[in-house]
Each structure stands twice: as C-alpha cells, then as structure tokens.
Scaffold this motif. Structure first.
Motif, PDB file in Angstrom:
ATOM      1  N   SER A  82      24.233  39.747  19.700  1.00  0.00           N
ATOM      2  CA  SER A  82      23.933  41.130  19.078  1.00  0.00           C
ATOM      3  C   SER A  82      24.970  41.484  20.333  1.00  0.00           C
ATOM      4  N   ASP A  83      25.614  42.446  19.747  1.00  0.00           N
ATOM      5  CA  ASP A  83      26.533  42.994  20.400  1.00  0.00           C
ATOM      6  C   ASP A  83      25.799  45.416  20.330  1.00  0.00           C
ATOM      7  N   PHE A  84      24.623  45.326  21.238  1.00  0.00           N
ATOM      8  CA  PHE A  84      23.902  45.893  21.508  1.00  0.00           C
ATOM      9  C   PHE A  84      24.358  47.706  22.643  1.00  0.00           C
ATOM     10  N   PHE A 143      16.349  42.895  20.071  1.00  0.00           N
ATOM     11  CA  PHE A 143      17.610  43.233  18.486  1.00  0.00           C
ATOM     12  C   PHE A 143      18.318  41.958  19.509  1.00  0.00           C
ATOM     13  N   ASP A 144      18.869  41.701  20.095  1.00  0.00           N
ATOM     14  CA  ASP A 144      18.948  40.347  20.784  1.00  0.00           C
ATOM     15  C   ASP A 144      18.027  38.912  20.386  1.00  0.00           C
ATOM     16  N   ARG A 197      26.765  45.035  15.975  1.00  0.00           N
ATOM     17  CA  ARG A 197      26.767  46.038  16.844  1.00  0.00           C
ATOM     18  C   ARG A 197      26.443  47.242  15.923  1.00  0.00           C
ATOM     19  N   VAL A 198      25.569  47.472  17.528  1.00  0.00           N
ATOM     20  CA  VAL A 198      24.695  48.781  17.252  1.00  0.00           C
ATOM     21  C   VAL A 198      24.436  49.714  18.310  1.00  0.00           C
ATOM     22  N   GLN A 228      19.405  36.284  17.524  1.00  0.00           N
ATOM     23  CA  GLN A 228      19.692  35.131  16.984  1.00  0.00           C
ATOM     24  C   GLN A 228      19.037  34.765  16.135  1.00  0.00           C
ATOM     25  N   ASP A 229      17.645  35.366  15.922  1.00  0.00           N
ATOM     26  CA  ASP A 229      17.487  34.324  14.908  1.00  0.00           C
ATOM     27  C   ASP A 229      18.321  34.119  13.545  1.00  0.00           C
ATOM     28  N   GLU A 230      18.962  35.066  13.394  1.00  0.00           N
ATOM     29  CA  GLU A 230      20.011  34.887  12.269  1.00  0.00           C
ATOM     30  C   GLU A 230      21.294  33.897  12.562  1.00  0.00           C
ATOM     31  N   GLY A 231      21.789  33.767  14.124  1.00  0.00           N
ATOM     32  CA  GLY A 231      22.340  32.582  14.139  1.00  0.00           C
ATOM     33  C   GLY A 231      23.702  33.839  14.274  1.00  0.00           C
ATOM     34  N   ILE A 232      23.578  35.155  15.129  1.00  0.00           N
ATOM     35  CA  ILE A 232      24.480  36.068  15.096  1.00  0.00           C
ATOM     36  C   ILE A 232      24.328  36.334  17.446  1.00  0.00           C
TER      37      ILE A 232
END
Length: 348
Positions: free
Chosen positions: A323-325, A312-313, A285-286, A317-321
């Motif tokens: 994004s909330d930008f 950031f998306d 969340r950024v 995605q690469d980290e399996g989460i």
C-alpha cells in the motif's frame, strides 16, 4: 505618533483599538469542539453535551436519555480516551491548538488590513470550551456593536451549520445591544477551492491510476430527504476542486465515514467499502483528505490517518500488493484559509 495615527479613517485595525470614534465588530468562528483533556471524565462531560443535541439525535428523548446515560456515557469515554491520548500534543488538543491559531492569525490579518473598523475575533465551541457564551461576553466587554458568526463548515448541514447557528442566535438574543449576522457555508468560494488545492499539492503528487478520496462525515439519509443541501454542496465543490487539479473523474471519489451505530440509513459510499474495492482492483496508491473538517481532530488524525490507513494496508496485503497511503491534513490555520475568512466576514 505613527503615520496612520493622524488619520483614523484610514488607520489599520490595530491602531483603532482604543478610539471611541471607530465601530467595533466581532467575528465569531464556531466549530464543534473537543474534550478539555483525554481523561475519561472530561470526555464524558463533552459527550454528554454533544450527544444531547436534538439536531443530531432522532430517537425520542425519553428513550435516548436511557441509552445515553446507561450505556454510551458509561462505556464510550473509556474506549475513546486512549484514542485521544494518541493524538494529544504537549500544547493540548490538536483541534483546539489549530482553532486558536486560526483565530489569532485572522485577528492579526484584520489588524493589518482592515480600515475604518476595529475587528475582534473569538473562537467558540458548540460543545465544550471555550463556549459561545464566553465569546459573546468578550465581545460585549470589547464594546462590539455587531457580531458575525461563521460556522467553520464549508458545506452546510443540519448536524453542523444549523446547530451552531441556532446556538449562536440563542446566545446573541441575550445581548440586545449587539446586532448579529450569520454566514452559512463557503464551499462555493474560490479561495476555499484554492486553499484545499494547495494543501493537496503540498502533500501529494498525483499519478495517473492512483486515487484521491474526498471523505466527509456521513449524515442520516432522512436529513437529505428533508432538504439538507449537504451532499449537493459536496458534489459541486469537489467537482470544481478536482477540475482545478486536472484529475480525471475516474481517479477521484467522494466517500463518507463516521456513521453512528444505529438502524438509520446513512449517506454513502462508506470509506471502508471503497478502500476494500480499490485494493481488490490492485489500486494501491491512495490519498485521503477530509475537506469538510477545518481543523485536524480525532476523526481525521485517528480515524483517517490511523484506522483507515491500517485498514487499507491490510486490504492491500491480502491482495499481495504494497500500500501507498497518504493522509492530507485539514486547512487548520492555512494562510489562504485566513484570507478566505477575512473576505467573507469582513469584506477584505
């Protein structure tokens, strides 16, 4: 006759326009500028002026002219044309729409609140149109006896405030009957902090563990070593802002973007490095705001809200989460910003 027309000493600016007894003062709002259109030829014209400013370019002129004309001006306009088209509005460039709206709102504010003095507000672009020369011409036509120039950069820098004021002073010297004053920076003004704070609160709700990123246009490190106070002003003002928001130090960070692609060392940390690390730490969340930009433009609406968002998306995605930008807009023609400019330029 209105109630105020009988008392010129206390009449608002709007009622003093044609009075020969009242001094007229100009206020010149200066910002970088924008191409006249998203067409490659207009972008080329704009870039040719922008990238010929020696306050921005450290390369020897002979070498730089070859690089600029043989490479940059041949390729860059076509590349950036699509980017400009993606943010262009029916009214024109968002940067210019916001800048002219700010000019008009400040004029209206002064018309209603100023007494004893009639103010004339103009906007001038350091590069492109409407030019600073045109603004001074209009001041002279209006009968202004003095002009106060305000570069719309809260934190001062060689590459922004310095070059804008050099241009304004150069033009002002051609008008010997108009006295000229300059205002350099306003990042320490309480109304600046209040305006940015309110924009953030309207756009984003802080939650513990989320991250608020203040991103600024980077500058060459050699500028700081030569005495540019840019970074020091950023750190001081953003610390004050974060405290006013009650956001703990671990949940906000200063970053930099828009480095030129050259061999010079630039001020960091780079925004993309920070976003990558946040995703790796599972901070999804950024919110990003560019407090050094007074008007939304290509660098905020495209670089921040499109490119950095996509970056950031993908990192999340690469980290399996997920994004909330959130991109938080610039001040543009915000009412508190108008009040700030009236305060520092006219003492109202």
């Amino acid at each position: 006759m209105t109630e105020n027309e009988g008392n010129i000493e206390n009449a608002p600016s709007s009622l003093l326009q044609d009075s020969p007894r009242v001094q007229k003062k100009g206020i010149l709002l200066i910002n970088t500028g924008t191409p006249d259109s998203p067409k490659p030829e207009d972008i080329r014209t704009y870039l040719a002026e922008f990238l010929s400013d020696r306050n921005l370019i450290d390369v020897p002129p002979f070498i730089w002219n070859i690089i600029l004309n043989a490479f940059i001006l041949r390729k860059r306009p076509k590349i950036t044309s699509g980017r400009y088209q993606s943010i262009w509005t029916p009214e024109g460039s968002p940067f210019m729409v916001h800048s002219l709206s700010l000019r008009d709102k400040l004029q209206n504010y002064l018309d209603q609140h100023a007494t004893n003095t009639c103010f004339v507000v103009e906007f001038g672009a350091r590069y492109g149109n409407p030019s600073i020369e045109k603004a001074f011409s209009r001041f002279a036509e209006a009968g202004c006896t003095s002009v106060t120039s305000i570069p719309l950069f809260p934190q001062t820098a060689f590459s922004t405030t310095k070059t804008c004021l050099e241009k304004a002073r150069s033009v002002a010297r051609t008008y010997p009957n108009i006295s000229h004053q300059c205002i350099k920076g306003y990042s320490d003004e309480p109304l600046y902090i209040e305006a940015i704070k309110n924009i953030i609160l309207r756009s984003w709700n802080y939650e513990p563990g989320s991250k608020l990123l203040f991103t600024f246009h980077s500058v060459p490190l050699k500028h700081i070593n030569r005495g540019d106070s840019y970074v020091a002003e950023i750190e001081q003002s953003m610390n004050t802002l974060a405290q006013s928001l009650n956001i703990p130090r671990q949940d906000w960070e200063i970053t930099f973007h828009s480095r030129f692609e050259d061999s010079r060392k630039w001020v960091g940390p780079n925004i993309y490095t920070v976003l990558q690390v946040l995703a790796q730490k599972k901070v999804n969340r950024v919110a990003i705001i560019a407090p050094g930009f007074s008007a939304d433009c290509l660098e905020t609406l495209y670089d921040c809200d499109v490119v950095q968002r996509k970056f950031f998306d993908k990192a999340c995605q690469d980290e399996g989460i997920e994004s909330d930008f959130t991109y938080i807009p610039s001040l543009n023609d915000d009412d508190i910003f108008v009040e700030l400019l009236a305060t520092i330029a006219a003492g109202i």
